[in-house]
Design a protein around this motif. Sequence first.
Motif, PDB file in Angstrom:
ATOM      1  N   HIS A  52       0.826  -1.207   0.000  1.00  0.00           N
ATOM      2  CA  HIS A  52       0.000   0.000   0.000  1.00  0.00           C
ATOM      3  C   HIS A  52       0.863   1.261   0.000  1.00  0.00           C
ATOM      4  CE1 HIS A  52      -3.392  -2.583   0.253  1.00  0.00           C
ATOM      5  NE2 HIS A  52      -3.012  -3.071   1.420  1.00  0.00           N
ATOM      6  N   ASP A  53       2.027   1.191   0.636  1.00  0.00           N
ATOM      7  CA  ASP A  53       2.966   2.312   0.552  1.00  0.00           C
ATOM      8  C   ASP A  53       3.420   2.503  -0.892  1.00  0.00           C
ATOM      9  OD1 ASP A  53       2.799   2.671   3.294  1.00  0.00           O
ATOM     10  OD2 ASP A  53       4.684   1.613   3.731  1.00  0.00           O
ATOM     11  N   TRP A  54       3.699   1.396  -1.587  1.00  0.00           N
ATOM     12  CA  TRP A  54       4.083   1.464  -3.000  1.00  0.00           C
ATOM     13  C   TRP A  54       2.954   2.027  -3.850  1.00  0.00           C
ATOM     14  CZ3 TRP A  54       1.530  -1.721  -6.627  1.00  0.00           C
ATOM     15  CH2 TRP A  54       1.989  -1.565  -7.943  1.00  0.00           C
ATOM     16  N   GLN A  55       1.744   1.586  -3.595  1.00  0.00           N
ATOM     17  CA  GLN A  55       0.606   2.116  -4.349  1.00  0.00           C
ATOM     18  C   GLN A  55       0.501   3.634  -4.173  1.00  0.00           C
ATOM     19  OE1 GLN A  55      -2.517  -0.336  -2.662  1.00  0.00           O
ATOM     20  NE2 GLN A  55      -2.726  -1.511  -4.557  1.00  0.00           N
ATOM     21  N   LEU A  56       0.645   4.089  -2.944  1.00  0.00           N
ATOM     22  CA  LEU A  56       0.535   5.519  -2.681  1.00  0.00           C
ATOM     23  C   LEU A  56       1.650   6.287  -3.384  1.00  0.00           C
ATOM     24  CD1 LEU A  56      -0.765   7.915  -1.285  1.00  0.00           C
ATOM     25  CD2 LEU A  56       0.459   7.299   0.821  1.00  0.00           C
ATOM     26  N   LEU A 113      -4.058   0.337   6.899  1.00  0.00           N
ATOM     27  CA  LEU A 113      -3.310  -0.044   5.706  1.00  0.00           C
ATOM     28  C   LEU A 113      -3.657   0.840   4.510  1.00  0.00           C
ATOM     29  CD1 LEU A 113      -3.529  -3.954   5.863  1.00  0.00           C
ATOM     30  CD2 LEU A 113      -1.528  -2.544   6.371  1.00  0.00           C
ATOM     31  N   TYR A 114      -4.890   1.323   4.469  1.00  0.00           N
ATOM     32  CA  TYR A 114      -5.393   2.087   3.327  1.00  0.00           C
ATOM     33  C   TYR A 114      -5.573   3.573   3.633  1.00  0.00           C
ATOM     34  CZ  TYR A 114      -6.447  -2.487   1.303  1.00  0.00           C
ATOM     35  OH  TYR A 114      -6.345  -3.761   0.792  1.00  0.00           O
ATOM     36  N   ALA A 115      -5.394   3.957   4.901  1.00  0.00           N
ATOM     37  CA  ALA A 115      -5.712   5.330   5.301  1.00  0.00           C
ATOM     38  C   ALA A 115      -4.904   6.357   4.507  1.00  0.00           C
ATOM     39  CB  ALA A 115      -5.471   5.499   6.801  1.00  0.00           C
ATOM     40  N   GLY A 116      -3.640   6.078   4.227  1.00  0.00           N
ATOM     41  CA  GLY A 116      -2.815   7.031   3.480  1.00  0.00           C
ATOM     42  C   GLY A 116      -3.366   7.295   2.093  1.00  0.00           C
TER      43      GLY A 116
END
Length: 282
Positions: A52-56, A113-116
């Motif tokens: 999810h960090d990568w997605q962001l 996990l998705y908040a960002g």
Amino acid sequence: MLAPAVPAATCVTPGSWLEPGQGETESATLMRRMSRQSVVLLGETHDSAAHHDWQLDTLRALHALRPRLVIGLEMLPRSAQPVLDAWVRGELSEAALFERTDWKRVWGMPPELYAGIFRFARDKAVPLRALNIDRKVVREVSRLGLAGVPAASREGVGTPAGAQPPYRDWLRQIWSDHMPAGKAMPDDAFGRFLDGQLLWDRAMAEALAGAVREQPDALVVGLMGSGHVIHGYGVEHQLRDLGVPDVGSLLPWDADGDCADLVAGVADAVFGIMPPARGAQP
């Protein structure tokens, strides 16, 4: 904190992009190419914070090149759309967002996990699009087959394009692995399971294609499990059937990923994910 332990057999250098079958590529070049697509699919393993960090990070890079962006979410059904709209407008607290989308029931993964990603969408006024349908519809089709569930009971989702043979084979293996050992199954049981998976892919593809039609000058980015992305078998196949040909696909690649799976066509590019630091809690 101890440094991350990179396995000796790592096939994608952590922190770098690789085009399967071709070799490493520059991030700036790849992002420019992806920004020219109609739809870009970003895979994930749902419980991986690093994914999810990568997605962001990827969303930020694409937004910098093409500020008209729409983010599609596998995580939520269409019924959550009014809540997503209110969130982007700044009308809800984060707690209210996850409460009113019934996040715990419909998705179940820790919301942090998705908040960002949600915060990024609101900060940049990027529309969010709920891609999914109620899971009970998919379960019903998996139980009865597509022919056994009337079109009126599919939340408006049409008839999926047929599965490509490699996708059928891959899903059959997954299905077989989840069957009780030694238990005989009816010959058509796998066919019904396949129908459910195709409907799931089609539902997300139709929502993405709808966003493309509504905002043709925007880049539509879909976030979903990597199984819906690999080799273009799932959502991409359905998008092309719907007349959306310009589709990009990007995947996160864990340091312990099987290098035998890293073949040409698995995605346009994969990104090497840094392994957890030694001694870190999972």
